[in-house]
Every structure is written in C-alpha cells, then in structure tokens.
Scaffold this motif. Structure first.
Motif, mmCIF file in Angstrom:
data_model
loop_
_atom_site.group_PDB
_atom_site.id
_atom_site.type_symbol
_atom_site.label_atom_id
_atom_site.label_comp_id
_atom_site.label_asym_id
_atom_site.label_seq_id
_atom_site.Cartn_x
_atom_site.Cartn_y
_atom_site.Cartn_z
ATOM 1 N N ASN A 113 0.824 -1.215 0.000
ATOM 2 C CA ASN A 113 0.000 0.000 0.000
ATOM 3 C C ASN A 113 0.861 1.269 0.000
ATOM 4 O OD1 ASN A 113 -2.282 1.539 -0.086
ATOM 5 N ND2 ASN A 113 -2.850 1.244 2.065
ATOM 6 N N LEU A 114 1.815 1.290 -0.898
ATOM 7 C CA LEU A 114 2.728 2.435 -1.030
ATOM 8 C C LEU A 114 2.515 3.188 -2.344
ATOM 9 C CD1 LEU A 114 6.037 0.832 0.353
ATOM 10 C CD2 LEU A 114 4.714 2.677 1.415
ATOM 11 N N GLY A 115 1.318 3.074 -2.907
ATOM 12 C CA GLY A 115 1.061 3.788 -4.154
ATOM 13 C C GLY A 115 1.594 3.031 -5.353
ATOM 14 N N ASP A 116 2.035 3.778 -6.385
ATOM 15 C CA ASP A 116 2.532 3.103 -7.588
ATOM 16 C C ASP A 116 3.870 3.681 -8.018
ATOM 17 O OD1 ASP A 116 2.057 5.441 -9.064
ATOM 18 O OD2 ASP A 116 0.087 4.762 -9.727
ATOM 19 N N ILE A 117 4.391 3.134 -9.078
ATOM 20 C CA ILE A 117 5.745 3.474 -9.532
ATOM 21 C C ILE A 117 5.851 4.960 -9.915
ATOM 22 C CG2 ILE A 117 5.311 2.724 -11.922
ATOM 23 C CD1 ILE A 117 8.091 1.431 -11.895
ATOM 24 N N GLY A 118 4.771 5.505 -10.448
ATOM 25 C CA GLY A 118 4.772 6.916 -10.857
ATOM 26 C C GLY A 118 4.902 7.876 -9.686
ATOM 27 N N VAL A 119 4.434 7.451 -8.516
ATOM 28 C CA VAL A 119 4.527 8.271 -7.307
ATOM 29 C C VAL A 119 5.977 8.359 -6.842
ATOM 30 C CG1 VAL A 119 3.906 8.361 -4.839
ATOM 31 C CG2 VAL A 119 2.181 7.718 -6.555
ATOM 32 N N HIS A 120 6.673 7.216 -6.888
ATOM 33 C CA HIS A 120 8.037 7.149 -6.332
ATOM 34 C C HIS A 120 9.111 7.530 -7.348
ATOM 35 C CE1 HIS A 120 6.713 5.384 -2.553
ATOM 36 N NE2 HIS A 120 5.822 4.730 -3.281
ATOM 37 N N PHE A 121 8.864 7.232 -8.622
ATOM 38 C CA PHE A 121 9.873 7.487 -9.662
ATOM 39 C C PHE A 121 9.209 8.217 -10.832
ATOM 40 C CE2 PHE A 121 10.547 3.132 -7.817
ATOM 41 C CZ PHE A 121 11.557 3.486 -6.931
ATOM 42 N N PRO A 122 8.817 9.485 -10.624
ATOM 43 C CA PRO A 122 8.025 10.191 -11.648
ATOM 44 C C PRO A 122 8.796 10.382 -12.957
ATOM 45 C CG PRO A 122 8.656 11.680 -9.854
ATOM 46 C CD PRO A 122 9.056 10.313 -9.439
ATOM 47 N N ASP A 123 8.070 10.243 -14.078
ATOM 48 C CA ASP A 123 8.737 10.372 -15.383
ATOM 49 C C ASP A 123 9.010 11.832 -15.736
ATOM 50 O OD1 ASP A 123 6.255 11.249 -16.138
ATOM 51 O OD2 ASP A 123 5.814 9.578 -17.486
ATOM 52 N N THR A 124 8.657 12.740 -14.812
ATOM 53 C CA THR A 124 8.983 14.157 -14.997
ATOM 54 C C THR A 124 10.331 14.478 -14.330
ATOM 55 O OG1 THR A 124 7.659 14.550 -13.010
ATOM 56 C CG2 THR A 124 6.604 14.985 -15.125
ATOM 57 N N ASP A 125 10.884 13.506 -13.581
ATOM 58 C CA ASP A 125 12.137 13.715 -12.850
ATOM 59 C C ASP A 125 13.325 13.296 -13.724
ATOM 60 O OD1 ASP A 125 14.328 13.647 -11.121
ATOM 61 O OD2 ASP A 125 13.122 12.985 -9.410
ATOM 62 N N ALA A 126 14.198 14.252 -14.014
ATOM 63 C CA ALA A 126 15.357 13.993 -14.889
ATOM 64 C C ALA A 126 16.269 12.902 -14.317
ATOM 65 C CB ALA A 126 16.147 15.277 -15.101
ATOM 66 N N ALA A 127 16.205 12.688 -13.008
ATOM 67 C CA ALA A 127 17.052 11.675 -12.355
ATOM 68 C C ALA A 127 16.760 10.280 -12.903
ATOM 69 C CB ALA A 127 16.831 11.688 -10.848
#
Ligand SMILES: [Zn+2]
Length: 152
Positions: A49-63
């Motif tokens: 229950n930690l959300g989804d991949i987009g929450v933790h590793f957003p595709d807007t983050d250049a990292a």
C-alpha cells in the motif's frame, strides 16, 4: 498486482525483465522502459500500500531519464523493506507478439532474483502473444502483468 504498458519503436533497445533482448524494435519510455520490471515494482508497492511506480519514480524527474529499471526494482525493494516487508514470490505474464521470450526467461529470473535477494525458483515469468489481435498483435506495444506476495 501490477500492470504496465509501453509503446514499441524501431531501433530502440528492448529491455525486458532486466535483460537486453535482441529485436528490431524496443520499448519507448522515460527510463529504459522495462515493462516487466515496472509491473513487478507496481505489484510490490501495491501489496505494501505504497502507491505506484509513478509516485516514487516520476517520469517528470530527470534523475530517472534512461535509468536501468533494475535500479528502480532495488529501490522498490528498499521501500518495502522500510515497512518490514519482503517478497515471497512473484508471478508475471508478458504480452507481446515477438520475439519469442522463452529462451530469455532464465536470465530474467536471475536478474530479478539478484535485485530482490530471493531465489529464481520464486519468480514465475510467463509470456503470451495476442494471436495478432490488437495493439500487441500489431507489435505497437507491450504489456506486462505481475502479482507479488509479500510477507511482513
Ligand atoms: Zn513502465
């Protein structure tokens, strides 16, 4: 449970389950676009229950641009470990028309096992075509589904 979709494009590297699969097309995305590892990350996060991949590793983050998804899988394992969870086993299914995936499955199991610190015996990877129907059948895209059991 987790699900992920990526488009396919000519001339792209095709990363699946942490393995570079030789093919004339590959998946597009912000990271290396490894649809199977993304579905597994999503399933692990969901089960905790930690959300989804987009929450933790957003595709807007250049990292995360061009990042090896094995790094995302290891980071996901660390996130669930913070909640004192570990992966018991994984079932998954890749949906793609080509190429044949079966010969690569042992390498994929090995890659995933080493990211998560579990045995390859606990990692099921299946693959199916869609009998040439729809966007998967036309080789426009690839889909992966994963189910993960966690224990606390
Ligand atoms: Zn993805």
């Amino acid at each position: 449970m987790g699900v992920d979709f990526h488009q396919l494009e000519d001339g792209r590297e095709f990363w699946l389950g942490g393995v570079l699969v030789p093919h004339y097309r590959g998946a597009t995305g912000h990271s290396d676009a490894d649809v199977l590892l993304h579905a597994i990350c999503d399933a692990m996060l969901g089960a905790a229950n930690l959300g989804d991949i987009g929450v933790h590793f957003p595709d807007t983050d250049a990292a995360y641009k061009g990042i090896d998804s094995k790094i995302l899988l290891k980071k996901t394992a660390a996130l669930i470990a913070e909640r004192r969870y570990r992966v018991v086993n994984i079932d998954s299914c890749l949906c793609l028309q080509a190429p044949r995936i079966k010969p690569f499955i042992p390498q994929m199991q090995q890659a995933i096992a080493s990211c998560l610190g579990i045995s390859t015996e606990e990692i099921s990877i299946k693959a199916t075509t869609t009998e040439r129907m729809g966007f998967v059948g036309r080789e426009e895209g690839v889909v992966a589904y994963a189910t993960v059991l966690l224990e606390k």
